[in-house]
Write an enzyme that holds these catalytic residues in place. Structure first.
Site, PDB file in Angstrom:
ATOM      1  N   GLU A 112       6.509   3.385  -9.040  1.00 51.65           N
ATOM      2  CA  GLU A 112       5.508   3.679  -9.308  1.00 51.65           C
ATOM      3  C   GLU A 112       5.246   2.511 -10.376  1.00 51.65           C
ATOM      4  O   GLU A 112       4.159   2.977 -11.470  1.00 51.65           O
ATOM      5  CB  GLU A 112       5.391   4.944  -9.747  1.00 51.65           C
ATOM      6  CG  GLU A 112       5.463   6.051  -8.511  1.00 51.65           C
ATOM      7  CD  GLU A 112       4.913   5.629  -6.936  1.00 51.65           C
ATOM      8  OE1 GLU A 112       3.634   5.195  -6.675  1.00 51.65           O
ATOM      9  OE2 GLU A 112       5.177   6.003  -6.006  1.00 51.65           O
TER      10      GLU A 112
ATOM     11  N   PHE B 159       2.593   4.692   1.516  1.00 57.80           N
ATOM     12  CA  PHE B 159       3.441   4.224   3.194  1.00 57.80           C
ATOM     13  C   PHE B 159       3.905   2.681   3.380  1.00 57.80           C
ATOM     14  O   PHE B 159       4.296   3.445   4.740  1.00 57.80           O
ATOM     15  CB  PHE B 159       2.606   5.259   3.671  1.00 57.80           C
ATOM     16  CG  PHE B 159       1.822   6.822   3.606  1.00 57.80           C
ATOM     17  CD1 PHE B 159       2.639   7.773   3.883  1.00 57.80           C
ATOM     18  CD2 PHE B 159       0.957   6.475   3.053  1.00 57.80           C
ATOM     19  CE1 PHE B 159       2.467   8.827   3.053  1.00 57.80           C
ATOM     20  CE2 PHE B 159      -0.192   7.670   2.768  1.00 57.80           C
ATOM     21  CZ  PHE B 159       1.072   8.567   2.812  1.00 57.80           C
TER      22      PHE B 159
ATOM     23  N   LYS C 116       7.993   1.065  -0.166  1.00 56.41           N
ATOM     24  CA  LYS C 116       8.149   0.460  -0.698  1.00 56.41           C
ATOM     25  C   LYS C 116       9.879   1.287  -1.899  1.00 56.41           C
ATOM     26  O   LYS C 116      10.616   0.379  -2.178  1.00 56.41           O
ATOM     27  CB  LYS C 116       7.316   0.337  -2.156  1.00 56.41           C
ATOM     28  CG  LYS C 116       5.916  -0.618  -2.080  1.00 56.41           C
ATOM     29  CD  LYS C 116       4.866  -0.311  -2.679  1.00 56.41           C
ATOM     30  CE  LYS C 116       4.122   1.357  -3.130  1.00 56.41           C
ATOM     31  NZ  LYS C 116       3.688   2.087  -1.784  1.00 56.41           N
ATOM     32  N   THR C 117       9.254   2.021  -1.368  1.00 60.17           N
ATOM     33  CA  THR C 117      10.163   3.190  -2.136  1.00 60.17           C
ATOM     34  C   THR C 117      11.922   3.055  -1.710  1.00 60.17           C
ATOM     35  O   THR C 117      13.462   3.511  -1.680  1.00 60.17           O
ATOM     36  CB  THR C 117      10.231   4.746  -2.519  1.00 60.17           C
ATOM     37  OG1 THR C 117       8.990   4.664  -3.985  1.00 60.17           O
ATOM     38  CG2 THR C 117      11.184   5.402  -3.391  1.00 60.17           C
TER      39      THR C 117
ATOM     40  N   SER D  98       0.634  -1.008  -0.423  1.00 58.31           N
ATOM     41  CA  SER D  98       0.120  -0.177   0.297  1.00 58.31           C
ATOM     42  C   SER D  98       0.784   1.509   0.382  1.00 58.31           C
ATOM     43  O   SER D  98       2.312   1.348   0.059  1.00 58.31           O
ATOM     44  CB  SER D  98      -1.005  -0.379   1.557  1.00 58.31           C
ATOM     45  OG  SER D  98       0.085   0.415   2.387  1.00 58.31           O
TER      46      SER D  98
ATOM     47  N   VAL E  36      -6.491   6.898 -11.722  1.00 57.21           N
ATOM     48  CA  VAL E  36      -5.345   8.082 -10.752  1.00 57.21           C
ATOM     49  C   VAL E  36      -5.323   9.232 -10.323  1.00 57.21           C
ATOM     50  O   VAL E  36      -6.152  10.100 -11.090  1.00 57.21           O
ATOM     51  CB  VAL E  36      -4.100   8.397 -12.321  1.00 57.21           C
ATOM     52  CG1 VAL E  36      -2.983   8.957 -12.007  1.00 57.21           C
ATOM     53  CG2 VAL E  36      -3.734   6.645 -12.625  1.00 57.21           C
ATOM     54  N   LEU E  37      -4.905   9.830  -9.157  1.00 55.69           N
ATOM     55  CA  LEU E  37      -5.319  10.658  -8.288  1.00 55.69           C
ATOM     56  C   LEU E  37      -3.786  10.626  -7.737  1.00 55.69           C
ATOM     57  O   LEU E  37      -3.446  10.014  -6.237  1.00 55.69           O
ATOM     58  CB  LEU E  37      -6.619  10.499  -7.409  1.00 55.69           C
ATOM     59  CG  LEU E  37      -7.188  12.245  -6.862  1.00 55.69           C
ATOM     60  CD1 LEU E  37      -7.291  12.982  -7.509  1.00 55.69           C
ATOM     61  CD2 LEU E  37      -8.021  12.005  -5.916  1.00 55.69           C
TER      62      LEU E  37
ATOM     63  N   CYS F 219      -1.395   0.390  10.043  1.00 54.64           N
ATOM     64  CA  CYS F 219      -2.741   1.554   9.635  1.00 54.64           C
ATOM     65  C   CYS F 219      -3.016   2.730  10.736  1.00 54.64           C
ATOM     66  O   CYS F 219      -3.044   2.698  11.626  1.00 54.64           O
ATOM     67  CB  CYS F 219      -3.692   0.250  10.912  1.00 54.64           C
ATOM     68  SG  CYS F 219      -5.185   0.916  10.526  1.00 54.64           S
TER      69      CYS F 219
HETATM   70  N1  LIG Z   1       0.729   5.201   7.917  1.00 54.81           N
HETATM   71  C1  LIG Z   1       2.968   4.932   7.985  1.00 54.81           C
HETATM   72  N2  LIG Z   1       3.437   3.774   8.122  1.00 54.81           N
HETATM   73  C2  LIG Z   1       4.375   3.603   7.808  1.00 54.81           C
HETATM   74  N3  LIG Z   1       5.466   4.333   7.308  1.00 54.81           N
HETATM   75  C3  LIG Z   1       4.458   5.472   7.067  1.00 54.81           C
HETATM   76  C4  LIG Z   1       3.370   5.524   7.551  1.00 54.81           C
HETATM   77  N4  LIG Z   1       2.995   7.465   7.157  1.00 54.81           N
HETATM   78  C5  LIG Z   1       4.618   7.241   7.173  1.00 54.81           C
HETATM   79  N5  LIG Z   1       4.920   6.762   7.114  1.00 54.81           N
HETATM   80  C6  LIG Z   1       6.723   6.847   6.950  1.00 54.81           C
HETATM   81  O1  LIG Z   1       6.313   6.484   5.236  1.00 54.81           O
HETATM   82  C7  LIG Z   1       7.690   5.964   5.766  1.00 54.81           C
HETATM   83  C8  LIG Z   1       7.770   4.530   3.838  1.00 54.81           C
HETATM   84  O2  LIG Z   1       7.893   5.939   2.640  1.00 54.81           O
HETATM   85  P1  LIG Z   1       8.158   5.330   0.925  1.00 54.81           P
HETATM   86  O3  LIG Z   1       9.701   4.659   1.134  1.00 54.81           O
HETATM   87  O4  LIG Z   1       8.133   6.251   0.484  1.00 54.81           O
HETATM   88  O5  LIG Z   1       6.766   4.683   1.000  1.00 54.81           O
HETATM   89  P2  LIG Z   1       5.724   3.986  -0.422  1.00 54.81           P
HETATM   90  O6  LIG Z   1       6.570   3.876  -1.539  1.00 54.81           O
HETATM   91  O7  LIG Z   1       5.531   2.816  -0.204  1.00 54.81           O
HETATM   92  O8  LIG Z   1       4.730   4.738  -0.200  1.00 54.81           O
HETATM   93  C9  LIG Z   1       8.368   5.424   6.435  1.00 54.81           C
HETATM   94  O9  LIG Z   1       9.998   5.283   6.056  1.00 54.81           O
HETATM   95  C10 LIG Z   1       7.663   6.303   7.097  1.00 54.81           C
HETATM   96  O10 LIG Z   1       8.439   6.963   7.344  1.00 54.81           O
HETATM   97  C1  LIG Z   2      -4.520   4.072  -3.967  1.00 51.42           C
HETATM   98  C2  LIG Z   2      -4.030   4.845  -5.211  1.00 51.42           C
HETATM   99  C3  LIG Z   2      -2.700   5.768  -4.898  1.00 51.42           C
HETATM  100  N1  LIG Z   2      -2.491   6.763  -5.918  1.00 51.42           N
HETATM  101  C4  LIG Z   2      -1.571   6.996  -5.985  1.00 51.42           C
HETATM  102  C5  LIG Z   2      -1.141   7.994  -4.727  1.00 51.42           C
HETATM  103  C6  LIG Z   2       0.124   8.565  -5.274  1.00 51.42           C
HETATM  104  O1  LIG Z   2       0.225   9.767  -5.439  1.00 51.42           O
HETATM  105  C7  LIG Z   2       1.154   7.314  -5.876  1.00 51.42           C
HETATM  106  C8  LIG Z   2       1.228   6.266  -5.256  1.00 51.42           C
HETATM  107  O2  LIG Z   2       2.404   6.696  -4.018  1.00 51.42           O
HETATM  108  P1  LIG Z   2       3.196   5.810  -2.966  1.00 51.42           P
HETATM  109  O3  LIG Z   2       4.757   6.010  -3.490  1.00 51.42           O
HETATM  110  O4  LIG Z   2       2.938   4.233  -3.363  1.00 51.42           O
HETATM  111  O5  LIG Z   2       2.760   6.445  -1.893  1.00 51.42           O
HETATM  112  O6  LIG Z   2      -0.936   6.933  -6.427  1.00 51.42           O
HETATM  113  C9  LIG Z   2      -3.871   6.839  -7.208  1.00 51.42           C
HETATM  114  O7  LIG Z   2      -3.437   7.547  -7.945  1.00 51.42           O
HETATM  115  N2  LIG Z   2      -4.511   5.775  -7.265  1.00 51.42           N
HETATM  116  C10 LIG Z   2      -5.782   5.117  -6.706  1.00 51.42           C
HETATM  117  O8  LIG Z   2      -6.177   4.358  -6.079  1.00 51.42           O
HETATM  118 ZN   LIG Z   3      -6.876  -0.953  11.482  1.00 50.09          ZN
END
Ligand SMILES: Nc1ncnc2c1ncn2[C@@H]1O[C@H](COP(=O)(O)OP(=O)(O)O)[C@@H](O)[C@H]1O
Ligand SMILES: Cc1cn([C@H]2C[C@H](O)[C@@H](COP(=O)(O)O)O2)c(=O)[nH]c1=O
Ligand SMILES: [Zn+2]
Length: 191
Positions: A94, A24, A27-28, A22, A170-171, A150
């Site tokens: 992404e 946050f 992944k990145t 999901s 896409v949003l 969560c």
């Molecule tokens: N609810 C959350 N759960 C876990 N990490 C979170 C949350 N909110 C913010 N973070 C921050 O987001 C970071 C992960 O960022 P990122 O690797 O960019 O995630 P993703 O690419 O999966 O969206 C975590 O190390 C943490 O600092």
């Molecule tokens: C669930 C969902 C997400 N998006 C968009 C929102 C963010 O800009 C990216 C995901 O970024 P992250 O690095 O994984 O945090 O995707 C969307 O366009 N549509 C969706 O359903």
């Molecule tokens: Zn929960």
């Protein structure tokens, strides 16, 4: 933590690794960690992201914690193949935003001996498989599923709950637009 096979092996073995989860879920960060280690091993690394997502930067992949690595924004999956000659490792962030051709592109690269590492959302805000991610996960040698926390109960989250009524797929957005939720909090929030 994902443990790599020997990074400096004499024979090049291509493969596909997928990092899914999901928003946050880290992944990145995990993608950047693997790519930095490949660079430390003096491997030639190219990193791509879809041009649709230049939220933080046009020239870098940036995590929510502002960890960053250089990248090239590309319009479609075929550009990745064109820009990946003589590389050891290809990173893709992404991945869910790419066209379905990304699966074939990753397969071709891996068949040529390239290590491909793709990170992306496995599910969209409706809890449905996102774009080419199921296809990528199916043909990958390694799939790592990561979890966020969560925002409502503190358990492990694997849904990205959209905070608005918008229904387009896409949003782009951050915490203003989405919250990671666990199964039961997501069910509660969407009923
Ligand atoms: N609810 C959350 N759960 C876990 N990490 C979170 C949350 N909110 C913010 N973070 C921050 O987001 C970071 C992960 O960022 P990122 O690797 O960019 O995630 P993703 O690419 O999966 O969206 C975590 O190390 C943490 O600092
Ligand atoms: C669930 C969902 C997400 N998006 C968009 C929102 C963010 O800009 C990216 C995901 O970024 P992250 O690095 O994984 O945090 O995707 C969307 O366009 N549509 C969706 O359903
Ligand atoms: Zn929960």
């Amino acid at each position: 933590m994902f443990i790599e096979t020997n990074l400096n092996a004499k024979t090049k073995h291509g493969c596909i690794e997928v990092i899914a989860g999901s928003m946050f879920s880290g992944k990145t960060e995990e993608l950047i960690r693997r790519l930095r280690r490949a660079e430390i091993a003096r491997q030639k690394v190219e990193i791509f992201k879809p041009a649709v997502d230049i939220r933080y930067s046009e020239t870098e992949v940036v995590s929510h914690d502002e960890n960053a690595i250089r990248s090239t924004a590309v319009e479609n999956s075929s550009n990745i193949l064109l820009l990946s000659s003589n590389v050891d490792v290809v990173g893709i962030d992404e991945a869910q935003f790419f066209d379905e051709g990304i699966v074939e592109v990753c397969m071709k690269l891996a068949d040529q001996g390239v290590r491909v590492i793709a990170a992306g959302l496995d599910m969209d805000f409706r809890g449905k498989p996102f774009g080419p991610m199921p296809g990528l996960m199916a043909c990958a040698e390694y799939v790592t599923k990561v979890h966020a926390i969560c925002m409502r109960c503190g358990n492990l989250a694997h849904y990205s709950h959209r905070l608005s009524d918008a229904d387009k797929l896409v949003l782009l957005g951050e915490k203003d637009a989405y919250e990671p939720l666990c199964r039961s909090c997501y069910r509660e929030a969407t009923k």
